[in-house]
Design a protein around this motif. Structure first.
Motif, mmCIF file in Angstrom:
data_model
loop_
_atom_site.group_PDB
_atom_site.id
_atom_site.type_symbol
_atom_site.label_atom_id
_atom_site.label_comp_id
_atom_site.label_asym_id
_atom_site.label_seq_id
_atom_site.Cartn_x
_atom_site.Cartn_y
_atom_site.Cartn_z
ATOM 1 N N GLN A 234 -44.020 81.707 82.606
ATOM 2 C CA GLN A 234 -42.825 82.222 81.936
ATOM 3 C C GLN A 234 -42.984 83.695 81.592
ATOM 4 O O GLN A 234 -42.038 84.481 81.735
ATOM 5 N N LEU A 235 -44.181 84.085 81.142
ATOM 6 C CA LEU A 235 -44.419 85.489 80.818
ATOM 7 C C LEU A 235 -44.225 86.361 82.052
ATOM 8 O O LEU A 235 -43.624 87.448 81.980
ATOM 9 N N GLU A 236 -44.701 85.910 83.194
ATOM 10 C CA GLU A 236 -44.530 86.680 84.427
ATOM 11 C C GLU A 236 -43.054 86.853 84.758
ATOM 12 O O GLU A 236 -42.624 87.939 85.193
ATOM 13 N N GLU A 237 -42.257 85.811 84.545
ATOM 14 C CA GLU A 237 -40.820 85.906 84.806
ATOM 15 C C GLU A 237 -40.157 86.916 83.871
ATOM 16 O O GLU A 237 -39.287 87.693 84.288
ATOM 17 N N VAL A 238 -40.566 86.912 82.610
ATOM 18 C CA VAL A 238 -40.010 87.886 81.663
ATOM 19 C C VAL A 238 -40.402 89.297 82.070
ATOM 20 O O VAL A 238 -39.568 90.226 82.054
ATOM 21 N N GLU A 239 -41.642 89.494 82.439
ATOM 22 C CA GLU A 239 -42.094 90.829 82.848
ATOM 23 C C GLU A 239 -41.289 91.332 84.044
ATOM 24 O O GLU A 239 -40.904 92.510 84.093
ATOM 25 N N LYS A 240 -41.029 90.471 85.015
ATOM 26 C CA LYS A 240 -40.230 90.857 86.174
ATOM 27 C C LYS A 240 -38.812 91.237 85.752
ATOM 28 O O LYS A 240 -38.257 92.239 86.233
ATOM 29 N N ALA A 241 -38.225 90.448 84.855
ATOM 30 C CA ALA A 241 -36.853 90.724 84.419
ATOM 31 C C ALA A 241 -36.762 92.029 83.650
ATOM 32 O O ALA A 241 -35.785 92.779 83.783
ATOM 33 N N VAL A 242 -37.781 92.326 82.835
ATOM 34 C CA VAL A 242 -37.808 93.611 82.122
ATOM 35 C C VAL A 242 -37.888 94.758 83.119
ATOM 36 O O VAL A 242 -37.159 95.758 83.015
ATOM 37 N N ALA A 243 -38.778 94.640 84.094
ATOM 38 C CA ALA A 243 -38.946 95.715 85.079
ATOM 39 C C ALA A 243 -37.674 95.929 85.895
ATOM 40 O O ALA A 243 -37.294 97.079 86.178
ATOM 41 N N GLU A 244 -37.022 94.850 86.280
ATOM 42 C CA GLU A 244 -35.829 94.960 87.118
ATOM 43 C C GLU A 244 -34.618 95.464 86.348
ATOM 44 O O GLU A 244 -33.772 96.175 86.899
ATOM 45 N N SER A 245 -34.515 95.109 85.078
ATOM 46 C CA SER A 245 -33.323 95.438 84.296
ATOM 47 C C SER A 245 -33.429 96.756 83.543
ATOM 48 O O SER A 245 -32.408 97.367 83.207
ATOM 49 N N GLY A 246 -34.671 97.174 83.220
ATOM 50 C CA GLY A 246 -34.829 98.355 82.385
ATOM 51 C C GLY A 246 -34.542 98.094 80.924
ATOM 52 O O GLY A 246 -34.494 99.033 80.118
ATOM 53 N N ARG A 247 -34.345 96.839 80.550
ATOM 54 C CA ARG A 247 -34.099 96.464 79.155
ATOM 55 C C ARG A 247 -35.411 96.009 78.517
ATOM 56 O O ARG A 247 -36.400 95.774 79.204
ATOM 57 N N PHE A 248 -35.405 95.854 77.185
ATOM 58 C CA PHE A 248 -36.653 95.474 76.528
ATOM 59 C C PHE A 248 -36.621 94.041 76.032
ATOM 60 O O PHE A 248 -35.572 93.450 75.779
ATOM 61 N N TRP A 249 -37.828 93.511 75.867
ATOM 62 C CA TRP A 249 -38.081 92.162 75.330
ATOM 63 C C TRP A 249 -39.012 92.336 74.144
ATOM 64 O O TRP A 249 -40.171 92.691 74.305
ATOM 65 N N SER A 250 -38.492 92.124 72.960
ATOM 66 C CA SER A 250 -39.290 92.275 71.750
ATOM 67 C C SER A 250 -39.491 90.904 71.120
ATOM 68 O O SER A 250 -38.533 90.148 70.949
ATOM 69 N N VAL A 251 -40.734 90.580 70.794
ATOM 70 C CA VAL A 251 -41.039 89.325 70.104
ATOM 71 C C VAL A 251 -41.242 89.648 68.631
ATOM 72 O O VAL A 251 -42.006 90.553 68.281
ATOM 73 N N THR A 252 -40.551 88.915 67.773
ATOM 74 C CA THR A 252 -40.583 89.191 66.337
ATOM 75 C C THR A 252 -41.850 88.626 65.715
ATOM 76 O O THR A 252 -41.885 87.479 65.264
ATOM 77 N N PHE A 253 -42.893 89.430 65.686
ATOM 78 C CA PHE A 253 -44.133 89.031 65.020
ATOM 79 C C PHE A 253 -43.951 89.294 63.526
ATOM 80 O O PHE A 253 -44.424 90.285 62.972
ATOM 81 N N SER A 254 -43.269 88.353 62.885
ATOM 82 C CA SER A 254 -42.788 88.564 61.519
ATOM 83 C C SER A 254 -43.919 88.712 60.501
ATOM 84 O O SER A 254 -43.724 89.317 59.449
ATOM 85 N N GLU A 255 -45.111 88.179 60.800
ATOM 86 C CA GLU A 255 -46.202 88.308 59.837
ATOM 87 C C GLU A 255 -46.709 89.749 59.725
ATOM 88 O O GLU A 255 -47.468 90.068 58.812
#
Length: 353
Positions: free
Chosen positions: A112-133
């Motif tokens: 799944q991480l690889e798929e997200v990385e590909k989508a970020v690279a292709e779209s130019g948009r960002f993926w931020s994970v809320t590390f709330s701690e």
């Protein structure tokens, strides 16, 4: 690549409302003047989804999440779906030109991480994970400022403790328990993927490491004989070219503690150390955000009540200006890679009994 018109607020939708972290994500963006334009969730009748609807009753619901994920007028999607759904939701949103803010863990497998990385690279948009701690704890933000200022010298180790309270499945209807998916490791990703991603984030951040490695990891199920897929204990040893780290996470917080967990972080430097007692000071001061600093001149408790939380203002800036001020994209990828690797390679330390 389009960006929001400076004359209008950033428009966002919440797709996937299965974890209470959704409240912080939504409230954080609304506080920055963003416009919440829609809700959608796989289980709109789930307790968190119902509570979100009650909190923001004027926000329209969609029976079709795809409608929000493909709406060209929406700039940003936040998701606190069941963990195994967060990656696919993010990929679809990214490929439709939207930035994504996902509850942790942002995904539950290296595939799944690889798929997200590909989508970020292709779209130019960002993926931020809320590390709330870290992002939503004033003491944790202050600790970063002190480290950057050199108050404790070079950071050589972090020790992160992430105990959590499970609750009681019998009280689920009253909002005190956990849904069935919580006990399914395939859906949650496991205890190291889930909780320990917080401590991995802090290890990299406080030590100034851009990459790391998992030296050893272990998980256990000591208290759930009826749920063999459950993991209630986990630990990880980390290393980078700069520092060392240790993580311990569990679901053992007793009912006697006045909050959900005694989350702590010790940051060891060559000239001092910082200890964070994020949510409670045992038999000590009331409230949370307790920061203790020891250096060559003093031992002190630092009041963090007026520390500003930069994460959500920075997110809005990043949407508008295509920057990475909230959290570098490479950092988010590395945190999840390490957490997922630790989970995949973990030794099973005990059987439920």
């Amino acid at each position: 690549m389009s960006t929001p018109d400076p004359g209008r607020p950033v428009r966002f939708a919440a797709v996937g409302l299965d974890h209470s972290h959704a409240f912080g994500q939504i409230a954080g963006l609304l506080a920055q003047g963003c416009e919440l334009v829609g809700f959608a969730s796989d289980e709109p009748g789930a307790s968190v989804a119902r509570a979100v609807a009650q909190r923001w009753p004027d926000v329209p619901w969609s029976d079709d999440p795809d409608r929000l994920l493909t709406d060209p007028t929406i700039d940003l999607v936040v998701t606190a779906a069941v963990p195994d759904r967060r990656g696919p939701i993010a990929v679809q949103a990214l490929r439709n030109g939207k930035d994504v803010v996902a509850d942790k863990p942002g995904c539950v497998s290296l595939d799944q991480l690889e798929e997200v990385e590909k989508a970020v690279a292709e779209s130019g948009r960002f993926w931020s994970v809320t590390f709330s701690e870290r992002f939503e704890v004033r003491a944790a933000v202050k600790a970063g400022e002190l480290v950057q200022a050199g108050r404790i010298g070079r950071v050589v180790q972090t020790i992160g403790l992430g105990p959590h309270r499970e609750g009681d499945r019998a009280h689920l209807a009253g909002g005190q328990g956990r849904p069935e998916w919580f006990y399914d490791r395939q859906r949650t990703g496991g205890i190291l993927t889930d909780i320990a991603s917080h401590q991995v984030d802090q290890f990299l951040f406080y030590t100034g490491s851009t990459t790391g490695e998992v030296v050893a990891s272990a998980v256990a199920n000591y208290t759930h004989p009826d749920s063999p897929g459950m993991q209630d204990f986990g630990e990880v040893t980390l290393a980078s070219d700069r520092a060392h780290g240790y993580v311990r996470v569990d679901w053992y917080t007793p009912q006697g503690l006045p909050t959900w967990g005694d989350g702590r972080m010790t940051i060891l430097g060559t000239e001092g150390f910082i200890e964070l007692r994020k949510y409670v000071d045992l038999a000590g001061r009331d409230g949370g955000d307790h920061l203790f600093l020891v250096d060559g001149e003093t031992t002190q408790r630092i009041d963090c009540s007026d520390v500003e939380l930069p994460y959500y203002p920075a997110l809005v800036h990043d949407v508008r200006h295509r920057t990475e001020t909230a959290c570098p994209q490479a950092h988010t990828f590395e945190v999840m890679r390490l957490a997922l690797t630790a989970q995949r390679d973990a030794r099973m330390a005990g059987a439920a009994r």
